[in-house]
Motif scaffolding. Structure first.
Motif, mmCIF file in Angstrom:
data_model
loop_
_atom_site.group_PDB
_atom_site.id
_atom_site.type_symbol
_atom_site.label_atom_id
_atom_site.label_comp_id
_atom_site.label_asym_id
_atom_site.label_seq_id
_atom_site.Cartn_x
_atom_site.Cartn_y
_atom_site.Cartn_z
ATOM 1 N N MET A 1 0.834 -1.201 0.000
ATOM 2 C CA MET A 1 0.000 0.000 0.000
ATOM 3 C C MET A 1 0.868 1.250 0.000
ATOM 4 O O MET A 1 1.926 1.265 0.624
ATOM 5 C CB MET A 1 -0.912 0.025 1.238
ATOM 6 N N GLN A 2 0.398 2.281 -0.680
ATOM 7 C CA GLN A 2 1.067 3.572 -0.703
ATOM 8 C C GLN A 2 0.084 4.642 -0.247
ATOM 9 O O GLN A 2 -1.119 4.543 -0.490
ATOM 10 C CB GLN A 2 1.559 3.901 -2.112
ATOM 11 N N HIS A 3 0.585 5.676 0.408
ATOM 12 C CA HIS A 3 -0.240 6.783 0.889
ATOM 13 C C HIS A 3 0.065 8.031 0.068
ATOM 14 O O HIS A 3 1.218 8.435 -0.048
ATOM 15 C CB HIS A 3 0.040 7.044 2.371
ATOM 16 N N GLU A 4 -0.978 8.625 -0.496
ATOM 17 C CA GLU A 4 -0.800 9.838 -1.293
ATOM 18 C C GLU A 4 -1.965 10.796 -1.078
ATOM 19 O O GLU A 4 -3.098 10.525 -1.486
ATOM 20 C CB GLU A 4 -0.708 9.495 -2.796
ATOM 21 N N ASN A 5 -1.697 11.918 -0.396
ATOM 22 C CA ASN A 5 -2.681 12.999 -0.239
ATOM 23 C C ASN A 5 -4.045 12.496 0.247
ATOM 24 O O ASN A 5 -5.084 12.791 -0.348
ATOM 25 C CB ASN A 5 -2.852 13.752 -1.567
ATOM 26 N N GLY A 6 -4.038 11.754 1.336
ATOM 27 C CA GLY A 6 -5.289 11.266 1.896
ATOM 28 C C GLY A 6 -5.879 10.067 1.179
ATOM 29 O O GLY A 6 -6.973 9.631 1.504
ATOM 30 N N LYS A 7 -5.143 9.567 0.192
ATOM 31 C CA LYS A 7 -5.590 8.389 -0.556
ATOM 32 C C LYS A 7 -4.613 7.242 -0.309
ATOM 33 O O LYS A 7 -3.431 7.451 -0.053
ATOM 34 C CB LYS A 7 -5.650 8.678 -2.057
ATOM 35 N N ILE A 8 -5.123 6.033 -0.388
ATOM 36 C CA ILE A 8 -4.289 4.850 -0.294
ATOM 37 C C ILE A 8 -4.327 4.132 -1.635
ATOM 38 O O ILE A 8 -5.400 3.900 -2.185
ATOM 39 C CB ILE A 8 -4.766 3.918 0.832
ATOM 40 N N ILE A 9 -3.161 3.810 -2.167
ATOM 41 C CA ILE A 9 -3.062 3.046 -3.409
ATOM 42 C C ILE A 9 -2.810 1.593 -3.023
ATOM 43 O O ILE A 9 -1.816 1.280 -2.362
ATOM 44 C CB ILE A 9 -1.922 3.555 -4.311
ATOM 45 N N ILE A 10 -3.709 0.726 -3.403
ATOM 46 C CA ILE A 10 -3.608 -0.681 -3.016
ATOM 47 C C ILE A 10 -3.937 -1.566 -4.214
ATOM 48 O O ILE A 10 -4.857 -1.257 -4.992
ATOM 49 C CB ILE A 10 -4.554 -0.988 -1.822
ATOM 50 N N LYS B 1 -2.328 0.151 -12.182
ATOM 51 C CA LYS B 1 -1.800 1.146 -11.239
ATOM 52 C C LYS B 1 -2.286 0.961 -9.805
ATOM 53 O O LYS B 1 -1.843 1.670 -8.902
ATOM 54 C CB LYS B 1 -2.159 2.551 -11.722
ATOM 55 N N GLY B 2 -3.222 0.035 -9.588
ATOM 56 C CA GLY B 2 -3.774 -0.150 -8.255
ATOM 57 C C GLY B 2 -5.024 0.677 -8.038
ATOM 58 O O GLY B 2 -5.374 1.537 -8.852
ATOM 59 N N LEU B 3 -5.701 0.404 -6.924
ATOM 60 C CA LEU B 3 -6.935 1.109 -6.573
ATOM 61 C C LEU B 3 -6.621 2.309 -5.706
ATOM 62 O O LEU B 3 -5.828 2.226 -4.763
ATOM 63 C CB LEU B 3 -7.879 0.164 -5.819
ATOM 64 N N GLU B 4 -7.251 3.421 -6.004
ATOM 65 C CA GLU B 4 -7.103 4.632 -5.192
ATOM 66 C C GLU B 4 -8.342 4.765 -4.307
ATOM 67 O O GLU B 4 -9.446 4.961 -4.801
ATOM 68 C CB GLU B 4 -6.948 5.857 -6.091
ATOM 69 N N ILE B 5 -8.149 4.618 -2.994
ATOM 70 C CA ILE B 5 -9.274 4.613 -2.057
ATOM 71 C C ILE B 5 -9.042 5.666 -0.989
ATOM 72 O O ILE B 5 -7.921 5.822 -0.481
ATOM 73 C CB ILE B 5 -9.441 3.227 -1.407
ATOM 74 N N ASP B 6 -10.085 6.398 -0.643
ATOM 75 C CA ASP B 6 -9.985 7.394 0.416
ATOM 76 C C ASP B 6 -9.513 6.722 1.700
ATOM 77 O O ASP B 6 -10.039 5.692 2.126
ATOM 78 C CB ASP B 6 -11.348 8.056 0.635
ATOM 79 N N GLU B 7 -8.499 7.298 2.327
ATOM 80 C CA GLU B 7 -7.864 6.690 3.501
ATOM 81 C C GLU B 7 -8.846 6.495 4.648
ATOM 82 O O GLU B 7 -8.820 5.462 5.331
ATOM 83 C CB GLU B 7 -6.688 7.566 3.954
ATOM 84 N N ASN B 8 -9.719 7.462 4.878
ATOM 85 C CA ASN B 8 -10.690 7.357 5.974
ATOM 86 C C ASN B 8 -11.655 6.195 5.758
ATOM 87 O O ASN B 8 -11.995 5.470 6.701
ATOM 88 C CB ASN B 8 -11.471 8.665 6.124
ATOM 89 N N ILE B 9 -12.100 6.024 4.521
ATOM 90 C CA ILE B 9 -13.040 4.941 4.219
ATOM 91 C C ILE B 9 -12.362 3.585 4.376
ATOM 92 O O ILE B 9 -12.930 2.645 4.944
ATOM 93 C CB ILE B 9 -13.622 5.113 2.800
ATOM 94 N N LEU B 10 -11.138 3.476 3.887
ATOM 95 C CA LEU B 10 -10.426 2.197 3.995
ATOM 96 C C LEU B 10 -10.113 1.870 5.457
ATOM 97 O O LEU B 10 -10.302 0.724 5.890
ATOM 98 C CB LEU B 10 -9.130 2.259 3.178
ATOM 99 N N ASN B 11 -9.684 2.858 6.215
ATOM 100 C CA ASN B 11 -9.396 2.626 7.625
ATOM 101 C C ASN B 11 -10.651 2.228 8.389
ATOM 102 O O ASN B 11 -10.611 1.356 9.274
ATOM 103 C CB ASN B 11 -8.776 3.869 8.253
ATOM 104 N N ALA B 12 -11.774 2.867 8.060
ATOM 105 C CA ALA B 12 -13.037 2.540 8.731
ATOM 106 C C ALA B 12 -13.431 1.097 8.456
ATOM 107 O O ALA B 12 -13.921 0.390 9.332
ATOM 108 C CB ALA B 12 -14.138 3.493 8.272
ATOM 109 N N ALA B 13 -13.179 0.634 7.227
ATOM 110 C CA ALA B 13 -13.512 -0.745 6.867
ATOM 111 C C ALA B 13 -12.601 -1.732 7.583
ATOM 112 O O ALA B 13 -13.052 -2.731 8.131
ATOM 113 C CB ALA B 13 -13.406 -0.917 5.359
ATOM 114 N N PHE B 14 -11.294 -1.434 7.607
ATOM 115 C CA PHE B 14 -10.354 -2.361 8.221
ATOM 116 C C PHE B 14 -10.452 -2.349 9.745
ATOM 117 O O PHE B 14 -10.279 -3.370 10.396
ATOM 118 C CB PHE B 14 -8.918 -2.008 7.800
ATOM 119 N N GLU B 15 -10.725 -1.176 10.321
ATOM 120 C CA GLU B 15 -10.809 -1.073 11.775
ATOM 121 C C GLU B 15 -12.114 -1.644 12.325
ATOM 122 O O GLU B 15 -12.232 -1.918 13.511
ATOM 123 C CB GLU B 15 -10.666 0.375 12.205
ATOM 124 N N SER B 16 -13.104 -1.853 11.426
ATOM 125 C CA SER B 16 -14.396 -2.378 11.882
ATOM 126 C C SER B 16 -14.284 -3.814 12.351
ATOM 127 O O SER B 16 -15.186 -4.339 12.949
ATOM 128 C CB SER B 16 -15.423 -2.279 10.752
#
Length: 343
Positions: free
Chosen positions: A1-10, A327-342
């Protein structure tokens, strides 16, 4: 995973594996977890983010509260020639949808036509996931699903009908033509997503509790959605409620519950998949020749000002998928964290 401007590339495969692991930690059988993970990742890849990773917390909540029964399997309760009725038994809508799709393909090949109904289901995710499989099998696929009331009838201001989506997939020699649309002005999941991202919405999508258009997703959630194209979407929504809900002896209107509410019981949604053989009507080569001619006529037509290219239904989504693979999926970091932390 990569972090770019509030987005996660996965990478899609990495996201799928993480979803699979989370679902299995909740006790979901591996084969069922894989189907659910597939539908979520496919939605993300196609750019249909309203049905992507942001839906995972809702599914997990329903599993925890009992609204999704992870111990059951969908069962065939009626079968005659090209018609089959399946009871999802309050399990995953994705699992019942996958079963219905496979039977639809098998029966259409045998009888030239298939009509598969499902009752007592939960949210099944993006409809194009299923109809595209039918198109890749060389068949026309049609899918209708009813949902809990969030849409006002044309001229009304109370929620009576669901977003009641429809998907149709048409085989071509290249990528299928795929229509996947809600009969409301927008899918309700897009409203929830806008709220999570603190974004405004198109005021034509919904009306507030007083019956006035709103660009506030919170007011839209407490209000109601509008039907697509006014009376046209209203009429289509009624048809979906009958064909997917009533005909399958499943819920309709207020007898279908929200994926986000009443999480202790099944949503009682219904779905119908219809599959049609091409060869029953004309020779395949003739069909593909004529479809290709239609596509060429559309693509060669002159774009209006502000448009560079005319895209077919499903074409942009197919391009999004190719981009995600490379290039991978660009997902909003807050949404991805909310899903994984659930978990």
């Amino acid at each position: 995973m990569q972090h770019e401007n509030g987005k996660i590339i996965i990478a899609p495969d990495e996201l799928q594996q993480k979803i699979l692991e989370i679902l299995m930690k909740y006790g979901v059988k591996q084969k069922d977890a894989k189907i659910v993970a597939d539908t979520i990742v496919e939605a993300e890849m196609r750019g249909v983010k309203s049905h992507g990773i942001n839906m995972l917390p809702a599914y997990l909540r329903r599993i925890k509260d009992g609204g999704i029964n992870i111990k059951v399997e969908p069962t065939i309760i009626k079968e005659k020639d090209f018609i089959t009725l399946i009871d999802a038994n309050g399990g995953f809508g994705q699992v019942a949808g996958e079963m219905a799709t496979k039977i639809a393909i098998e029966k259409a090949r045998k009888y030239s036509l298939s009509w598969i109904g499902v009752r007592n289901s939960n949210h099944c995710g993006m409809l194009a996931y299923y109809t595209e499989k039918i198109a890749h099998a060389g068949l026309i696929g049609i899918m209708l699903v009813n949902a809990n009331p969030t849409v006002a009838p044309y001229g009304g201001m109370e929620a009576v009908l669901g977003t009641n989506p429809i998907s149709v997939s048409i085989p071509t020699k290249n990528i299928p033509i795929i229509l996947d649309m809600a009969t409301s002005s927008v899918a309700k999941a897009k409203i929830y997503r806008a709220k999570e991202l603190n974004e405004k919405i198109n005021p034509e999508w919904a009306i507030d509790e007083n019956g006035y258009p709103t660009d506030d997703p919170s007011k839209a959630i407490n209000g109601v959605l509008t039907p697509l194209g006014g009376p046209k979407g209203f009429g289509l929504a009624i048809i979906v409620d009958v064909i997917a809900g009533i005909l399958n002896n499943s819920g309709f209107s207020h007898y279908v519950t929200s994926v986000h509410k009443d999480t202790t019981k099944s949503q009682n949604a219904g779905l119908t998949i219809i599959s049609v053989s091409l060869e029953s009507f004309l020779e395949l080569e003739t069909y593909y020749q004529k479809v290709n001619e239609l596509i060429n006529l559309i693509k060669a037509s002159k774009p209006r000002p502000g448009f560079d290219t005319i895209y077919l239904p499903g074409e942009i989504e197919a391009m999004n998928r190719e981009k995600a693979i490379k290039k991978g999926l660009e997902i909003d970091e807050n949404i991805l964290n909310a899903a994984f932390e659930s978990k």
